[in-house]
Enzyme design. Structure first.
Site: not given
Ligand code: BGC
Length: 768
Positions: A488, A600
């Site tokens: 992300e 990330k």
């Molecule tokens: C992550 C996602 C994940 C979400 C809930 C985020 O920080 O990047 O991949 O689905 O957290 O755990």
């Protein structure tokens, strides 16, 4: 990172009270039973920093969306897991002074999470400002055998005085969610009663009409003799209490047993809720604390028989893996296919506690191997039942013909995430849902699922992918523009390798399933085609996309590119960053993160993990060696995938380093955010890093494969897995592997590339 808790194989231990660390401890020591969960808040009043949290599975609130800038397509609400009636409360007054650990001297404080038997214990001595000294010992649990029941044993002993003790067990529904968007309270009172020794509070959510009822009943003893004193009774809005005044002498032990039932209108008719809850509570009280606790220990013993991992020679690793398994089993027990596993389980409110792709990509393997098949199946059915909503969601975004986009986060199938770069663009989640179907079938062999439920979902997701790609004349390939991959820290990118790959893989798998049904269940396929209005030229289109999908690749490095232009970024390694910048999400502006090469969480590597069987070791190694040094692991979901791939390519030190990072993430508060709740979904990743990583477990062509290695620091480790009716115990030492088949079902294996068969109750010894 803080080494705050004491090491122990079966317990999490906090010795000495640090109010600054209390919210972390409240998360860590949370208890749950799949039906509800409770943070480790104190029973008695506490005016220090605390995140109150009592959650009932499936009960949520659609909190009106709050964003700075509204974008068309945003959902109207964000589903909040609801903080519900405080059922643990017991106020204690000693000679008119209220016991509050923030306001007195605390000695010999111990908080213990007994994972073997499933209860939370607390022991301390408090010296009040009136110099009265008391010893308190409390024990509580949420029953694994009676989903609605919680029980508390709370003992108080005056140590240096004779005097008056006032004990006030209460129920308090006047609570708020710490993450409420508009500081609103979400509950209205429906009814309450209070009489001596019992009472109830029934509440209703302001929207959606979830009704919950909490019934309490209690008894008191002094030096083991029942106390029958008439309590004074009090009620307020959403609140009821009893206060019993006890005259006591030095060293008398006063014990309060508080029994509580929590029910909701999700399971019982609203007009019967109070009566039902009272019955459950009365029965629990009649059976008594010791019986309930014994049942609890037996239930946990059964759980551990199926899911324990034993590590010899490394207490930190042993404690950590049990903690992860314990939390997973407390969160989801798989009886109700309307429930799921929120990223924080029942340990906090952040993330709304709803369903993310975490379930399919991370949690499913744990439940596949450690529980009855129906548990994993229920996780799949959850999405199957929400297919209509996923189709509506895709329609809202302009897709048609039954294309489905599953939400990034949901409670009931509706999207409730509202950051455009994720809501609209982090569409790879759809791939994980398709992959979970493959994973389930591959592991269990239950192909009947495909015709009954699987194909509907696969076709809808495939339709989405086929509409979401476009043909680029410039590239002469299908491309996917404007996406966010698992990483992300890059948004609105083109041709994220992972998303393109999982999309194309979904199309391939859907065609395979159609072919399978065509050969084996033609009537079912014909019915499904009719129902789905499916035309064979859809397959032609899908095949064209499969054949002509664009995958960014760098010839010189021999690696898949995370996205178009990834190599244009300044290439710096995490090890060369000054530590003061880490975590970058707490130290850098968002644009700086977006421009950087830092990743990330596993992205290309996530794809190589899921589709490992399609790539050779050299490819995996080259990509791992390129991407791992650029990954900051600022999602808890990341280190486990790196641990598994590191093990796969024989980088055992890295595998172990990543294992420790994932397994002790919360215990050592690695990301400095455990106060918000535990990272429950990533705990399944920890389990995978042992079983898939160190154990090398895979299932290929209906056969179980094991390729275990043992981390240098360990003397041995053992794990249990269920596979197609068999329960296997695998023990790995430096000398070799022993496998016991604890069931009556014969199993075939491939171990270090050699074939074996293990008969019922048989044992295999394989030297290394
Ligand atoms: C992550 C996602 C994940 C979400 C809930 C985020 O920080 O990047 O991949 O689905 O957290 O755990």
């Amino acid at each position: 990172m803080k080494k705050y808790f004491k090491l122990d194989e079966w317990n999490i231990l906090e010795e000495g009270f640090d109010p600054e660390y209390n919210e972390v401890s409240e998360s860590i020591f949370s208890i749950g039973n799949g039906c509800m969960g409770q943070r480790a808040n104190f029973e008695e009043k506490f005016s220090g920093s605390s995140l109150q949290g009592s959650y009932i599975a499936g009960v949520y609130y659609p909190d009106k969306t709050r964003v700075g800038w509204w974008k068309n397509g945003y959902p109207e609400y964000f589903a909040k897991v609801l903080n519900s009636t405080n059922w643990i409360g017991i106020d204690i007054k000693i000679n008119d002074e209220i016991l509050d650990l923030a306001k007195c001297t605390v000695k010999d404080f111990k908080r213990i999470l007994n994972m073997k038997e499933g209860y939370l214990e607390r022991i301390f001595t408090a010296i009040l400002s009136n110099k009265n000294e008391i010893k308190v010992h409390s024990k509580r649990f949420l029953s694994m055998t009676r989903g609605e029941i919680g029980a508390i044993k709370y003992s108080v002993t005056p140590l240096n005085f004779n005097g008056k003790l006032e004990i006030t067990p209460y129920l308090d529904g006047d609570i708020i969610n710490s993450d409420s968007n508009y500081d609103e309270k979400f509950w209205d009172e429906v009814s309450k009663t209070v009489k001596p020794y019992e009472g109830h509070v029934m509440l209703k959510t302001k929207k959606l009409d979830f009704n919950i009822c909490t019934y309490m009943s209690y008894e008191l003893t002094k030096n083991s003799e029942n106390i029958t004193a008439e309590p004074s009774i009090f009620e307020n809005e959403k609140y009821i209490s009893n206060t019993v005044t006890v005259d006591c002498n030095k060293n008398d032990e006063i014990i309060l047993y508080k029994y509580v039932a929590n029910t909701s209108s999700r399971y019982y008719a609203i007009d019967k809720l109070v009566e039902k809850t009272q019955k459950l509570c009365t029965k629990a009280k009649k059976d008594g604390f010791d019986v309930l606790l014994k049942e609890q220990a037996e239930a946990w013993d059964e759980k551990w028989k199926e899911s324990d991992i034993i590590i010899e020679g490394d207490v930190a690793a042993q404690q950590a893996i049990r903690f992860n398994i314990f939390q997973l089993n407390q969160t989801y027990t798989g009886e109700d296919e309307r429930l799921n596993i929120g990223p924080k389980g029942f340990t906090g409110e952040k993330y709304g506690g709803s369903t993310y792709w975490d379930t399919e990509a991370y949690c499913l393997p744990f439940y596949l191997s450690t529980a009855d098949e129906k548990v994993a199946k229920n996780l799949l059915l959850y999405r199957y039942k929400q297919l209509d909503k996923a189709i509506q969601n895709a329609e809202k975004l302009g897709f048609n013909n039954g294309a489905a986009l599953y939400p990034m986060v949901t409670m009931n199938g509706e999207e409730c995430h509202n950051e455009w770069e994720i809501t609209f663009e982090e569409i790879h989640r759809n791939g994980a849902i398709a992959y979970a179907i493959y994973n389930y079938i591959n592991y269990t062999g239950d192909k009947s699922y495909l015709g009954e439920y699987g194909l509907d979902v696969l076709v809808a997701i495939s339709r989405f992918w086929s509409q979401r790609v476009n043909f680029s004349k410039a590239k002469n390939k299908y491309v996917m523009l404007g996406v966010t991959g698992p990483n992300e820290y890059d948004n609105n990118i083109n041709n994220n390798w992972y998303t393109n790959r999982i999309a194309s893989w979904t199309l391939e798998y859907t065609i395979q399933v159609i072919n399978y049904l065509n050969e084996n269940e033609p009537n079912i396929l014909a019915e499904l085609k009719e129902k789905l209005n499916f035309k064979d030229d859809e397959i032609t289109k899908w095949q064209d996309i499969i054949n002509n999908m664009y995958y960014p690749f760098d010839e010189e490095l021999g690696i898949f590119l995370q996205q178009d232009g990834y190599l244009d970024k300044e290439q710096i390694l995490v090890k060369d960053l000054d530590k003061k910048h880490l975590p970058i999400n707490q130290n850098w502006s968002w644009d700086r993160i977006l421009r950087s090469c830092f990743i990330k969480q596993a992205d290309v590597l996530q794809g190589l993990y899921l589709l490992e069987h399609e790539y050779n070791l050299d490819t995996i190694k080259r990509n791992f060696e390129f991407y791992e040094p650029r990954t900051v692991h600022e999602s808890s979901l990341s280190p486990c995938i790196h641990a598994i791939l590191a093990a796969e390519i024989g980088n055992y030190d890295k595998a172990y380093e990543m294992y420790l990072r994932t397994s002790r993430l919360d215990l050592d508060n690695y990301n400095n955010d455990t106060c918000d709740g535990c990272h429950t979904t990533s705990m399944a990743g920890t389990w995978m890093s042992v079983i898939y990583g160190f154990g090398g477990l895979r299932v290929r062509n209906n056969k179980l494969i094991l390729n275990p290695f043992i981390p240098e620091h360990w003397t041995s480790y053992s794990f249990k897995v269920m596979f197609r009716g068999a329960l296997l115990k695998v023990n790995v030492t430096k000398a070799g592997i022993k496998i016991f088949n604890e069931s009556n079902t014969e199993v075939a294996f491939l171990i270090y590339d050699k074939d074996y068969t293990l008969k019922n109750k048989g044992q295999l010894n394989i030297p290394r």
